[in-house]
Design a protein around this motif. Structure first.
Motif, mmCIF file in Angstrom:
data_model
loop_
_atom_site.group_PDB
_atom_site.id
_atom_site.type_symbol
_atom_site.label_atom_id
_atom_site.label_comp_id
_atom_site.label_asym_id
_atom_site.label_seq_id
_atom_site.Cartn_x
_atom_site.Cartn_y
_atom_site.Cartn_z
ATOM 1 N N ILE A 155 120.183 -85.787 -14.548
ATOM 2 C CA ILE A 155 118.747 -85.687 -14.874
ATOM 3 C C ILE A 155 118.610 -85.315 -16.346
ATOM 4 O O ILE A 155 118.927 -84.192 -16.753
ATOM 5 N N THR A 156 118.165 -86.287 -17.135
ATOM 6 C CA THR A 156 118.104 -86.089 -18.588
ATOM 7 C C THR A 156 116.685 -85.760 -19.015
ATOM 8 O O THR A 156 115.741 -86.467 -18.653
ATOM 9 N N LEU A 157 116.554 -84.685 -19.792
ATOM 10 C CA LEU A 157 115.252 -84.372 -20.393
ATOM 11 C C LEU A 157 115.239 -84.920 -21.817
ATOM 12 O O LEU A 157 116.126 -84.599 -22.624
ATOM 13 N N ASP A 158 114.258 -85.757 -22.096
ATOM 14 C CA ASP A 158 114.143 -86.373 -23.418
ATOM 15 C C ASP A 158 112.649 -86.450 -23.732
ATOM 16 O O ASP A 158 112.010 -87.492 -23.554
ATOM 17 N N VAL A 159 112.093 -85.335 -24.164
ATOM 18 C CA VAL A 159 110.637 -85.226 -24.309
ATOM 19 C C VAL A 159 110.117 -86.286 -25.289
ATOM 20 O O VAL A 159 110.638 -86.423 -26.402
ATOM 21 N N ALA A 160 109.111 -87.032 -24.832
ATOM 22 C CA ALA A 160 108.579 -88.146 -25.625
ATOM 23 C C ALA A 160 107.931 -87.639 -26.911
ATOM 24 O O ALA A 160 107.305 -86.574 -26.927
ATOM 25 N N CYS A 161 108.094 -88.404 -27.982
ATOM 26 C CA CYS A 161 107.449 -88.135 -29.277
ATOM 27 C C CYS A 161 107.741 -86.735 -29.814
ATOM 28 O O CYS A 161 106.856 -86.066 -30.359
ATOM 29 N N SER A 162 108.941 -86.231 -29.606
ATOM 30 C CA SER A 162 109.283 -84.898 -30.123
ATOM 31 C C SER A 162 110.772 -84.878 -30.450
ATOM 32 O O SER A 162 111.576 -85.421 -29.693
ATOM 33 N N PRO A 163 111.137 -84.278 -31.598
ATOM 34 C CA PRO A 163 112.569 -84.255 -31.944
ATOM 35 C C PRO A 163 113.356 -83.288 -31.064
ATOM 36 O O PRO A 163 114.574 -83.341 -30.999
ATOM 37 N N MET A 164 112.655 -82.371 -30.389
ATOM 38 C CA MET A 164 113.392 -81.432 -29.529
ATOM 39 C C MET A 164 112.686 -81.276 -28.179
ATOM 40 O O MET A 164 111.503 -81.590 -28.041
ATOM 41 N N ASN A 165 113.454 -80.812 -27.194
ATOM 42 C CA ASN A 165 112.892 -80.628 -25.867
ATOM 43 C C ASN A 165 112.147 -79.310 -25.761
ATOM 44 O O ASN A 165 112.728 -78.250 -25.980
ATOM 45 N N LYS A 166 110.859 -79.394 -25.422
ATOM 46 C CA LYS A 166 110.081 -78.177 -25.171
ATOM 47 C C LYS A 166 109.430 -78.317 -23.800
ATOM 48 O O LYS A 166 109.030 -79.430 -23.411
ATOM 49 N N LEU A 167 109.305 -77.203 -23.093
ATOM 50 C CA LEU A 167 108.766 -77.254 -21.739
ATOM 51 C C LEU A 167 107.256 -77.034 -21.776
ATOM 52 O O LEU A 167 106.755 -75.957 -21.474
ATOM 53 N N SER A 168 106.530 -78.089 -22.150
ATOM 54 C CA SER A 168 105.069 -78.016 -22.146
ATOM 55 C C SER A 168 104.582 -78.107 -20.699
ATOM 56 O O SER A 168 105.359 -78.410 -19.788
ATOM 57 N N VAL A 169 103.295 -77.874 -20.508
ATOM 58 C CA VAL A 169 102.709 -77.993 -19.168
ATOM 59 C C VAL A 169 103.015 -79.389 -18.610
ATOM 60 O O VAL A 169 103.398 -79.549 -17.444
ATOM 61 N N GLU A 170 102.879 -80.406 -19.474
ATOM 62 C CA GLU A 170 103.089 -81.784 -19.008
ATOM 63 C C GLU A 170 104.538 -81.988 -18.547
ATOM 64 O O GLU A 170 104.788 -82.593 -17.505
ATOM 65 N N VAL A 171 105.484 -81.454 -19.320
ATOM 66 C CA VAL A 171 106.906 -81.621 -18.975
ATOM 67 C C VAL A 171 107.226 -80.880 -17.676
ATOM 68 O O VAL A 171 107.956 -81.371 -16.817
ATOM 69 N N MET A 172 106.636 -79.695 -17.515
ATOM 70 C CA MET A 172 106.882 -78.900 -16.297
ATOM 71 C C MET A 172 106.249 -79.580 -15.083
ATOM 72 O O MET A 172 106.826 -79.610 -14.001
ATOM 73 N N THR A 173 105.058 -80.137 -15.270
ATOM 74 C CA THR A 173 104.391 -80.822 -14.157
ATOM 75 C C THR A 173 105.234 -82.014 -13.725
ATOM 76 O O THR A 173 105.404 -82.284 -12.530
ATOM 77 N N GLU A 174 105.787 -82.715 -14.721
ATOM 78 C CA GLU A 174 106.610 -83.876 -14.377
ATOM 79 C C GLU A 174 107.916 -83.445 -13.701
ATOM 80 O O GLU A 174 108.422 -84.158 -12.831
#
Ligand code: NAI
Length: 659
Positions: free
Chosen positions: A19-38
């Motif tokens: 399971i790879t986290l690759d946050v869209a449109c960002s140079p680094m992975n951050k756990l935003s509400v959207e990322v956590m919801t997903e």
């Protein structure tokens, strides 16, 4: 087709879900509400077709996960919203922790805050043994708590002493230390990281358990551990200024690490933390730091060779710092006997830094080349002059240097009190001269002022800022005015403190009042540290004709120049000021001594020494250690109800955006 925006799942032949986290449109992975919801959706999907095991990893070069999205914290304007944000992560990671099949976090690069809490919710953790790998729960530095399970799970894997140390200081550990602490199961080279994660999840080993004593300390004996830790915290930070470390201790010891379980009316509740101005101010300081890091980003300038002239206190330490950051340094002085002490000092620093790795320490030291004849000037990308503070000497040197320097190289002076215009007056092209003003001690001070005169070429100033950033310091652009920013605000503050001594207030009482206010060190101890002769000269340069404080003059006349002489306002033994009893601290003493600093900061903003009030706050916090919980002097002025000239607009000023 990948159904997710930020996550990817690949199932392999062993039925392992990668399971790879690759946050869209960002140079680094951050756990935003959207990322956590997903992530919740990812877990739903895995539940429908359970794999044999799951491995979480990053799709970014930059690291694993940098933590929660701090931008979102700035919108937490009610306790309700804070509880929702904490609750979402707490429940999601509890769900992850409860998964029946083996789960593993494969950690390469930074793994911070919420990122480490995600990793802690997995059954296993593998860390890649590289210098960039760093695991930390730095929430306390933002005035908040690791509420997504960190306070519950970190003590369960490392034992409470190591966990509290990490959570209460925000300090990180590298992969090897993480393995030693039991925080990760494996510490491996990058080339075998996937295989290591695969072998672990297929091994079906039970999750690591704490030894019995640690279990007791993290169970029935929690109160004992908490009492000791609280006493340590109290030595560093007062609860009224910094509520978060006290909250972490309370939440861990009395509420099972669950921030949501603390009743709202307790001073350690989430509600109290959100209501505290400290949290807002520390988040502000975080963004101020990001803004400083942004300077020079656009210049594209990269230095590999630095030439430093003057191997004294500053030049020697600047050379060591740059060599420690991977640069080739040529170090020039009037004779080899003047360079040798600097090289000796650097050798000691590198030995300590490389912790016994003698080869590595030697390689660092070999990057500093003694250069009495100044041959390095012609090749250098950055030339820094750090000779005596004497205009004539600097003129002679710079006039001789100018024809030898590469056209695109940065030519800088480390002067602390001369005007850049005056120093540059002898140059054919004065526009190329900038100030790169390091503070003493170089290794400890995060800020470096990048000083421009009226006619300094802005491209050169940008290059200088890029260089400062490249050596991991925070560049602050300032104008060439007396004392620039930092010394201009420190001078009047130290002067007022010394006037109080002249009026009969004990140095101990003064220092105590100011450390209680939140300064890292009292002003009288600071004067002793800087040197009374230096303070006297700086005072003269800044205040012109004003008479110096009586005690200062007497001590200087007697040769009691402070720490370096073993005696100043205090006597010094083994590098420590010998302080007597504090005695009574007069009412309003801290405010009286701070006021000139606040006024001087405001003056610097009004006179455009710095571009705006936020940058003044950043400079004073990172250049002097000014109490970070206040958000900086300008922020403090705006927020303080009893301020002589309240500036409400200042308090309402929006946070600068992260660079
Ligand atoms: P220092 O007296 O410790 O060292 C100066 C060195 O420059 C000496 O080793 C001397 O031999 C050498 N030098 C003098 N003329 C030279 C020449 N023509 N060619 C080659 N080398 C020459 O001085 P320090 O304290 O390191 O200060 C250097 C500069 O940094 C000054 O401009 C000072 O204002 C500035 N500065 C000093 C700070 C401090 O706390 N000491 C803090 C920030 C800036």
């Amino acid at each position: 087709m990948n159904p997710y925006r930020h996550w990817r799942i690949r199932r392999d032949d062993d039925r392992i879900a990668w399971i790879t986290l690759d946050v869209a449109c960002s140079p680094m992975n951050k756990l935003s509400v959207e990322v956590m919801t997903e992530l919740a959706t990812v877990l739903d999907d895995l539940e429908r077709y359970p794999p044999a095991a799951a491995v979480f990893l990053s799709g970014k070069d930059a690291g694993f996960i940098a933590g929660a999205d701090i931008e979102e914290f700035t919108r937490l304007d009610s306790p309700q919203k804070a509880r929702e944000l904490v609750g979402r992560g707490w429940e999601l990671f509890n769900r992850l922790a409860a998964i029946a099949y083996p789960t593993c976090a494969l950690i390469r690069g930074h793994c911070l805050g919420g990122g480490l809490e995600l990793a802690l919710a997995c059954r296993y953790r593998v860390a890649v043994d590289e210098p960039a790998t760093r695991l930390a729960l730095p929430e306390v530095m933002l005035g908040i708590v690791p509420g997504w399970g960190g306070m519950l799970r970190l003590p369960q894997v490392t034992g409470p002493a190591a966990a509290l140390d990490m959570m209460l200081t925000g300090k990180g550990v590298d992969a090897r230390k993480a393995k030693k602490l039991g925080l990760v199961d494996e510490c491996v080279p990058a080339r075998v990281m996937h295989n290591a994660a695969r072998a672990l999840v297929l091994s079906r080993k039970p999750a690591r358990e704490l030894p019995l004593l640690q279990k007791l300390l993290n169970g029935p004996l929690k109160a004992v551990v908490a009492r000791q830790a609280r006493a340590q915290v109290a030595r560093r930070a007062q609860q009224k200024h910094y509520p978060a470390p006290y909250a972490i201790l309370d939440m861990w010891s009395k509420f099972g690490g669950n921030a949501l379980a603390v009743p709202a009316d307790r001073p350690t509740s989430l509600d109290a933390i959100v209501a505290s101005p400290t949290t807002r101010n520390l988040v502000r300081v975080f963004f101020l730091q990001e803004r400083l890091k942004g300077f020079g980003k656009d210049s594209g300038f990269e230095a590999s060779h630095v030439h430093v002239i003057g191997a004294g206190t500053m030049g020697g330490d600047i050379a060591a710092w740059c060599a420690g950051r991977g640069m080739t340094v040529t170090l020039q002085d009037q004779g080899i006997e003047r360079i040798a002490p600097a090289i000796k000092r650097a050798a000691r620093v590198f030995e300590r830094k490389c912790r016994g790795d003698k080869l590595k320490a030697r390689m660092m030291l070999e990057r500093i080349v003694p250069d009495v004849d100044g041959r390095g000037v012609r090749q250098a990308d950055v030339v820094i002059e750090a000779i005596f503070e004497n205009l004539e000497a600097k003129h002679k040197l710079l006039a001789a240097l100018e024809p030898m320097i590469k056209a695109e190289a940065v030519l800088a002076t480390n002067t602390s009190s001369l005007r850049i215009e005056d120093i540059g007056a002898v140059l054919q092209n004065p526009a190329r001269l900038v100030g790169i003003h390091f503070f003493n001690p170089v290794a400890k001070m995060p800020l470096v002022e990048v000083v421009s005169a009226a006619d300094t070429d802005p491209a050169m100033a940008r290059r200088a800022a890029a260089f400062v950033k490249q050596i991991d310091k925070l560049p602050l652009p300032v104008a060439s005015a007396p004392g620039f920013l930092v010394n201009a605000v420190l001078g009047p503050y130290m002067l007022e403190a010394m006037r109080c001594v002249d009026e009969g207030v004990a140095p101990e009482a003064i220092d105590r009042a100011l450390t209680d206010f939140g300064m890292p060190m009292g002003p009288i101890e600071l004067v002793d540290l800087v040197g009374l002769d230096v303070a006297m000269a700086a005072g003269k340069a800044l205040t012109g004709a004003a008479a110096p404080p009586k005690h200062l003059s007497q001590l200087v006349a007697a040769g009691s120049l402070g720490k370096k002489a073993g005696k100043g306002f205090y006597s010094w033994h083994d590098g420590k000021a010998q302080k007597g009893k504090t005695g009574a601290v007069p009412e309003g003493l801290a405010q009286r001594i701070i006021q000139p600093l606040l006024d001087a900061t405001r003056r610097c903003v009004e006179q455009d020494v710095v571009a705006d009030a936020d940058l003044a706050d950043a400079g004073v916090i990172f250049g002097t250690g000014f109490a970070p919980f206040t958000g900086g002097p300008m922020n403090h002025l705006g927020a303080r109800p009893a301020s002589p000239k309240p500036r409400p607009a200042q308090a309402a000023r929006a946070l600068p955006r992260a660079a």
